[in-house]
Design a protein around this motif. Sequence first.
Motif, mmCIF file in Angstrom:
data_model
loop_
_atom_site.group_PDB
_atom_site.id
_atom_site.type_symbol
_atom_site.label_atom_id
_atom_site.label_comp_id
_atom_site.label_asym_id
_atom_site.label_seq_id
_atom_site.Cartn_x
_atom_site.Cartn_y
_atom_site.Cartn_z
ATOM 1 N N ALA A 299 0.853 -1.198 0.000
ATOM 2 C CA ALA A 299 0.000 0.000 0.000
ATOM 3 C C ALA A 299 0.886 1.244 0.000
ATOM 4 N N ALA A 300 1.973 1.208 0.767
ATOM 5 C CA ALA A 300 2.835 2.399 0.872
ATOM 6 C C ALA A 300 3.469 2.739 -0.472
ATOM 7 N N ILE A 301 4.035 1.764 -1.155
ATOM 8 C CA ILE A 301 4.759 2.101 -2.398
ATOM 9 C C ILE A 301 3.776 2.393 -3.538
ATOM 10 N N PHE A 302 2.654 1.659 -3.582
ATOM 11 C CA PHE A 302 1.691 1.928 -4.667
ATOM 12 C C PHE A 302 0.981 3.277 -4.446
ATOM 13 N N GLU A 303 0.741 3.634 -3.188
ATOM 14 C CA GLU A 303 0.089 4.928 -2.925
ATOM 15 C C GLU A 303 1.061 6.083 -3.189
ATOM 16 N N LYS A 304 2.332 5.864 -2.850
ATOM 17 C CA LYS A 304 3.339 6.888 -3.180
ATOM 18 C C LYS A 304 3.322 7.120 -4.702
ATOM 19 N N SER A 305 3.260 6.013 -5.427
ATOM 20 C CA SER A 305 3.280 6.065 -6.875
ATOM 21 C C SER A 305 2.047 6.789 -7.425
ATOM 22 N N ARG A 306 0.889 6.399 -6.906
ATOM 23 C CA ARG A 306 -0.356 7.029 -7.383
ATOM 24 C C ARG A 306 -0.308 8.540 -7.128
ATOM 25 N N GLY A 307 0.210 8.900 -5.956
ATOM 26 C CA GLY A 307 0.326 10.320 -5.625
ATOM 27 C C GLY A 307 1.262 11.037 -6.597
ATOM 28 N N LEU A 308 2.400 10.401 -6.922
ATOM 29 C CA LEU A 308 3.337 11.029 -7.863
ATOM 30 C C LEU A 308 2.695 11.170 -9.245
ATOM 31 N N TYR A 309 1.892 10.166 -9.639
ATOM 32 C CA TYR A 309 1.205 10.245 -10.941
ATOM 33 C C TYR A 309 0.329 11.497 -11.033
ATOM 34 N N GLU A 310 -0.284 11.885 -9.891
ATOM 35 C CA GLU A 310 -1.236 13.006 -9.945
ATOM 36 C C GLU A 310 -0.591 14.279 -10.463
ATOM 37 N N THR A 311 0.705 14.470 -10.168
ATOM 38 C CA THR A 311 1.364 15.719 -10.593
ATOM 39 C C THR A 311 2.542 15.440 -11.531
ATOM 40 N N LEU A 312 2.550 14.234 -12.129
ATOM 41 C CA LEU A 312 3.717 13.862 -12.951
ATOM 42 C C LEU A 312 3.835 14.711 -14.222
ATOM 43 N N SER A 313 2.705 15.052 -14.825
ATOM 44 C CA SER A 313 2.760 15.867 -16.049
ATOM 45 C C SER A 313 3.460 17.192 -15.763
ATOM 46 N N GLN A 314 3.120 17.807 -14.623
ATOM 47 C CA GLN A 314 3.747 19.091 -14.263
ATOM 48 C C GLN A 314 5.220 18.867 -13.924
ATOM 49 N N ASP A 315 5.509 17.795 -13.177
ATOM 50 C CA ASP A 315 6.890 17.543 -12.751
ATOM 51 C C ASP A 315 7.800 17.311 -13.963
ATOM 52 N N LEU A 316 7.318 16.521 -14.922
ATOM 53 C CA LEU A 316 8.144 16.181 -16.086
ATOM 54 C C LEU A 316 8.024 17.208 -17.205
ATOM 55 N N ASN A 317 7.065 18.132 -17.091
ATOM 56 C CA ASN A 317 6.735 19.057 -18.186
ATOM 57 C C ASN A 317 6.400 18.249 -19.454
ATOM 58 N N TYR A 318 5.570 17.209 -19.252
ATOM 59 C CA TYR A 318 5.197 16.332 -20.366
ATOM 60 C C TYR A 318 3.816 15.776 -20.036
ATOM 61 N N ASN A 319 2.898 15.885 -20.972
ATOM 62 C CA ASN A 319 1.526 15.457 -20.672
ATOM 63 C C ASN A 319 1.417 13.932 -20.718
ATOM 64 N N ILE A 320 1.325 13.325 -19.542
ATOM 65 C CA ILE A 320 1.206 11.849 -19.509
ATOM 66 C C ILE A 320 -0.269 11.423 -19.532
ATOM 67 N N MET A 321 -1.158 12.384 -19.668
ATOM 68 C CA MET A 321 -2.594 12.117 -19.805
ATOM 69 C C MET A 321 -3.138 11.280 -18.644
ATOM 70 N N PHE A 322 -2.725 11.643 -17.438
ATOM 71 C CA PHE A 322 -3.259 10.952 -16.253
ATOM 72 C C PHE A 322 -4.753 11.231 -16.162
ATOM 73 N N SER A 323 -5.523 10.180 -16.035
ATOM 74 C CA SER A 323 -6.982 10.309 -16.022
ATOM 75 C C SER A 323 -7.534 9.580 -14.799
ATOM 76 N N PRO A 324 -7.748 10.292 -13.691
ATOM 77 C CA PRO A 324 -8.247 9.638 -12.470
ATOM 78 C C PRO A 324 -9.745 9.347 -12.585
ATOM 79 N N ARG A 325 -10.063 8.379 -13.428
ATOM 80 C CA ARG A 325 -11.461 8.109 -13.778
ATOM 81 C C ARG A 325 -12.115 7.085 -12.850
ATOM 82 N N GLY A 326 -11.337 6.489 -11.930
ATOM 83 C CA GLY A 326 -11.888 5.517 -10.995
ATOM 84 C C GLY A 326 -11.696 4.087 -11.469
ATOM 85 N N VAL A 327 -11.360 3.213 -10.531
ATOM 86 C CA VAL A 327 -11.162 1.787 -10.841
ATOM 87 C C VAL A 327 -12.115 0.977 -9.962
#
Length: 415
Positions: free
Chosen positions: A90-118
Amino acid sequence: MKRYSAFAIAREAVRHHIGWERAWRSPEPKATYDVVIVGAGGHGLATAYYLAKNHGIRRVAVLEKGWLGGGNTGRNTTIIRSNYLQDESAAIFEKSRGLYETLSQDLNYNIMFSPRGVLMLAQTEPELRAWQRTAHANRLAGIESEMVTPDRIKQIVPIINVTGPRYPVLGGLWQARGGTARHDAVAWGYARAASDLGVDIIQQCEVTGIKRDGAAVTGVETTKGMISCKKLCIVVAGSSGVLAEMVGFRLPVESVALQALVSEPIKPCMDCVVMANTVHGYMSQSDKGELVIGGGADGFNNYTQRGSFQHIEETVRALIETFPMISRLKMLRQWGGIVDMTGDRSPIISSTPVKNVFINCGWGTGGFKAIPGSGWATAEMVADGAPRALASSFSLDRFREGRMIDESVAAAVAH
Ligand code: FAD
Ligand code: PYC
């Protein structure tokens, strides 16, 4: 590297797009590096990026035998979620999910993150209890997920049939902040940002041997010649066993094909991801309108990155009771990737019996969602010489010590 921005798009639009640069450099390999990473999938590239960004280690090469992102990173079905059972996962996957939320801004590249629900369906009583247990564990770990009723499921996914004769939907585990991202863009974004920080990404460069001086690594033999390094990090997913053998140790990992397929494009009909693990199928809709469909892993070990007719039939047949509308869809194409599976379905982020050789593997059917968190944790390990809190439980020792991190249910893909 010039920044991508609305202003840059406008500027290039009025001058016939002559100002765009190559996204990453393609240098010839240098004779020596502080760190060599084998494998330019998402995990290898993210490790290189965080080594440079978080730890200031920039004399880094990422060696890739094919093209970057051409392994499982460019072959997956892009599902991102963190609703795992055990605290370490849970710790590493949640860290990852959190990083995904702002990854486009961090990388200056649109990774098209879509938090549409699973949504993970429960279609048997044992599965319902398993998801209830996971929902409780998630709450204790501070991860947002909830159990939902069949009526609520019908509201979330109107095309679903919750009253199927064999496998009625009894409930589901819903992670509203899970979703998808464009998988190639994740690889390309990390490559561009790492390259900008000085990392050399060398494609068409296969590692064919490992050089050691007694107990420690000194370099790698490659199809582009010998490259020396102080530290070596192996991040090659389905080829991990092959590389471990080159170094001189054995891994508790099996390599198996996992396949997926897409339908013809249709009008928008579902705006979340649904996984139906009892029947072995899962589905989401891409921005182009295709239904992205996957099933269980092949039942035998192999290194063949391609699809099979039997798999299309099994997977589509499995999903039709729950999604009757797909019965009349044409399927457009299918593919496979070689996933690296451990016995407890948890990854390995570890030092190895050879000094200064580190390995990141065993993500199996579920490592796309882990790319940012895994890269972050692997960079910490390579920089310090030992893993920090996020990765310390995922060492190779756990198989000798019997400290399994059992995620066979949360892995959610039949093996
Ligand atoms: P890869 O992307 O495979 O990269 C490893 C790289 O190493 C490759 O590019 C390869 O060419 C290179 N390499 C190998 N040997 C050598 C060598 N000797 N020298 C140099 N380079 C070498 N995960 C999810 O979280 N969600 C999903 O929805 C999901 N769906 C999936 C669906 C399918 C069909 C598949 C196949 C996988 C799926 N996964 C999913 C799993 C996920 O794709 C992987 O766990 C993840 O991409 C692994 O990334 P990686 O960087 O470790 O490996
Ligand atoms: O890990 O969520 C996942 C997944 C879905 C499909 C393949 N892996």
